[in-house]
Enzyme design. Structure first.
Site, PDB file in Angstrom:
ATOM      1  CG  HIS A 135       5.697  19.487   8.858  1.00 28.43           C
ATOM      2  ND1 HIS A 135       6.546  20.396   9.423  1.00 28.43           N
ATOM      3  CD2 HIS A 135       6.256  18.778   8.030  1.00 28.43           C
ATOM      4  CE1 HIS A 135       7.822  20.251   8.938  1.00 28.43           C
ATOM      5  NE2 HIS A 135       7.732  19.277   7.891  1.00 28.43           N
ATOM      6  CB  SER A 136       4.886  20.122   4.491  1.00 30.77           C
ATOM      7  OG  SER A 136       4.810  18.701   4.546  1.00 30.77           O
TER       8      SER A 136
ATOM      9  CB  SER B 146      15.816  18.910   2.840  1.00 30.32           C
ATOM     10  OG  SER B 146      15.095  19.398   1.891  1.00 30.32           O
TER      11      SER B 146
ATOM     12  CD  GLU C 238      -6.698  25.670  -1.836  1.00 28.68           C
ATOM     13  OE1 GLU C 238      -7.128  24.652  -2.651  1.00 28.68           O
ATOM     14  OE2 GLU C 238      -6.920  25.415  -0.404  1.00 28.68           O
TER      15      GLU C 238
END
Ligand SMILES: Cc1ncc(C[n+]2csc(CCOP(=O)(O)OP(=O)(O)O)c2C)c(N)n1
Length: 446
Positions: free
Chosen positions: A337-338, A208, A122
């Site tokens: 996913h993100s 990453s 959120e």
């Protein structure tokens, strides 16, 4: 001759024993013997009554009919589980008999992770942090595996294993500090959110580029073997990352160098929008293990006890026998996913709902606890309230904290700052002095 025949027979008995359970130690021994590492058994005489392939590359018999090996993808490697969807133990002899306190700890860590995910998700939606990745649906794989390890074991992760760190006691304040890139962040605010790391907790910092941690983890396991310190490495990755070249390198190094490592694949069905049928055509990831000479298993990742049992045994044997193990934990990525992804573009809400409502690792463990009278509505309500409070408090502290000093951009590029970087640092400093009104310097530490 008789001695050689006897040895061959022994080897084939050995091989069938290997397929039962006795591990690869015997297989390795047989291969060395069959190929005659010291040269003594290298070639079979030309007039030998039974011909056996003498190629150094494989230990196998001849066949006189043409047959390609079929991949066994229809009835795949079975999925090991301990509990059914209602949290009932299926086979009592597989029950890990984890004491009540520890089961409650599992549950609290899984739900705390879930609460942290909701609040940080959120928070990203409101633009308070730049990025976030939730762990929804995969809580059982994190907590079950982390609990089966020793705290000294080294963890290499991908980015969706925050529960492992949480199980090891990484404070909520440090999760938040990393996501907010504030001055308390151990990584000095340099990486995107969810790229956690903790030297104290033996959790190697996330990066990453997918799968790069896999060969690195094999190397770390090799170093641990040489130190002979009863420690193992666990290396997590997704089924998508397993398509990277680095996965191949890591698996093969770990097998040939006989490294005490657990490769833990989270097979959650998707790599962003790519479903598994576009990722591979074999029987998932577990089926690749034997091809590398690795002991392999597939488990129900929504069953925290199955994950725990498999990881515990893999760890024990990885250290005792110096060999890699592959665990493929089947699960489902319930979240997007993100925060850069909207998964409704490529999968149905019904599909997601099934896993969220019918087969979730948290509800399964809760059923188990409820059946034993260890947990009820009242405990649930109180814990939900308390965990939310803990997360919100850490969240508010993180948000109030200043960001790291801007000059920290220049340190740690090398261990010592070289003169050219020192010059760049000074020039940034002069620039900020001159144009300070154009920069949000009030939110940075001085
Ligand atoms: C080398 C590399 N290629 C591509 C990407 C972009 N990327 C980030 S996550 C991801 C999907 C990974 O899926 P999976 O390994 O299954 O893990 P999951 O997100 O499902 O947990 C991709 C393609 C990357 N980060 N690194």
């Amino acid at each position: 001759m008789a001695a050689i025949g006897g040895l061959r027979r022994l080897c084939s008995i050995g091989l069938s024993a290997v397929s039962q359970n006795s591990g690869l130690k015997a297989l390795r021994l047989c291969q060395y013997r069959a190929f005659g590492v010291n040269g003594a058994l290298r070639q079979q005489p030309f007039d030998s009554p039974t011909e056996k392939p003498q190629f150094p590359g494989a230990s196998a018999d001849f066949v006189d009919h043409l047959e390609f090996i079929q991949p066994n993808v229809i009835s795949g490697i079975p999925v090991y589980r301990v509990m059914d969807r209602q949290g009932q133990i299926i086979n009592p002899s597989e029950d890990p008999q984890i004491p009540k306190e520890e089961v409650l700890n599992f549950y609290q860590k899984m739900t705390l992770l879930n609460t942290m995910d909701r609040i940080l998700y959120e928070s990203q939606r409101q633009g308070r942090i730049s990025f976030y990745m939730t762990n929804y649906g995969e809580e059982g794989t994190h907590i079950g595996s982390a609990a089966a390890l020793d705290p000294n074991d080294i963890v290499f992760g991908q980015y969706r294993e925050a529960g492992v760190l949480m199980y090891r006691g990484f404070p909520l304040d440090l999760f938040m500090a990393q996501c907010y890139a504030n001055a308390d962040d151990l990584g000095k605010g340099r990486q995107m959110p969810v790229h956690y790391g903790s030297k104290d907790l033996n959790f190697v910092t996330i990066s990453s580029p997918l799968a790069t941690q896999i060969p690195q983890a094999a190397g770390a396991a090799y170093a641990l073997k040489r130190e002979n310190v009863n420690r193992a490495v666990i290396c997590y990755f997704g089924e998508g990352a397993a398509s990277e070249g680095d996965a191949h390198a890591g698996f093969n190094f770990a097998a040939t160098l006989e490294c005490p490592i657990i490769f833990f694949c989270r097979n959650n069905g998707y790599a962003i929008s790519t479903p598994t049928n576009e990722q591979y055509r074999g029987d998932g990831i577990a089926a690749r293990g034997p091809g590398y000479g690795m002991m392999s298993i597939r488990v129900d990742g929504n069953d925290v006890f199955a994950v725990y049992n498999a990881t515990k045994e893999a760890r024990r044997r990885a250290i005792a026998e110096n060999q890699p193990f592959l665990i493929e934990a089947m699960t489902y990525r319930i979240g997007h996913h993100s925060t850069s992804d909207d998964s409704s573009a490529y999968r149905s809400v019904d599909e997601v709902n099934y896993w969220d409502k019918q087969d979730h690792p948290i509800s399964r463990l809760r059923h188990y606890m409820t059946a034993r009278g260890w947990w009820g509505e009242e405990e649930e309500r109180a814990w939900r309230k308390q965990s939310r409070k803990l997360v919100m408090e850490a969240f508010e502290r993180a948000e109030r904290r200043l960001k790291p000093r801007p000059e920290l951009l220049f340190s740690d590029v090398y261990q010592e700052i070289p003169s050219n970087l020192e010059k760049q640092k000074e020039s940034l400093w002069r620039h900020l002095q001159q144009y300070k009104e154009h920069y949000p310097l009030d939110v940075y530490d001085k």
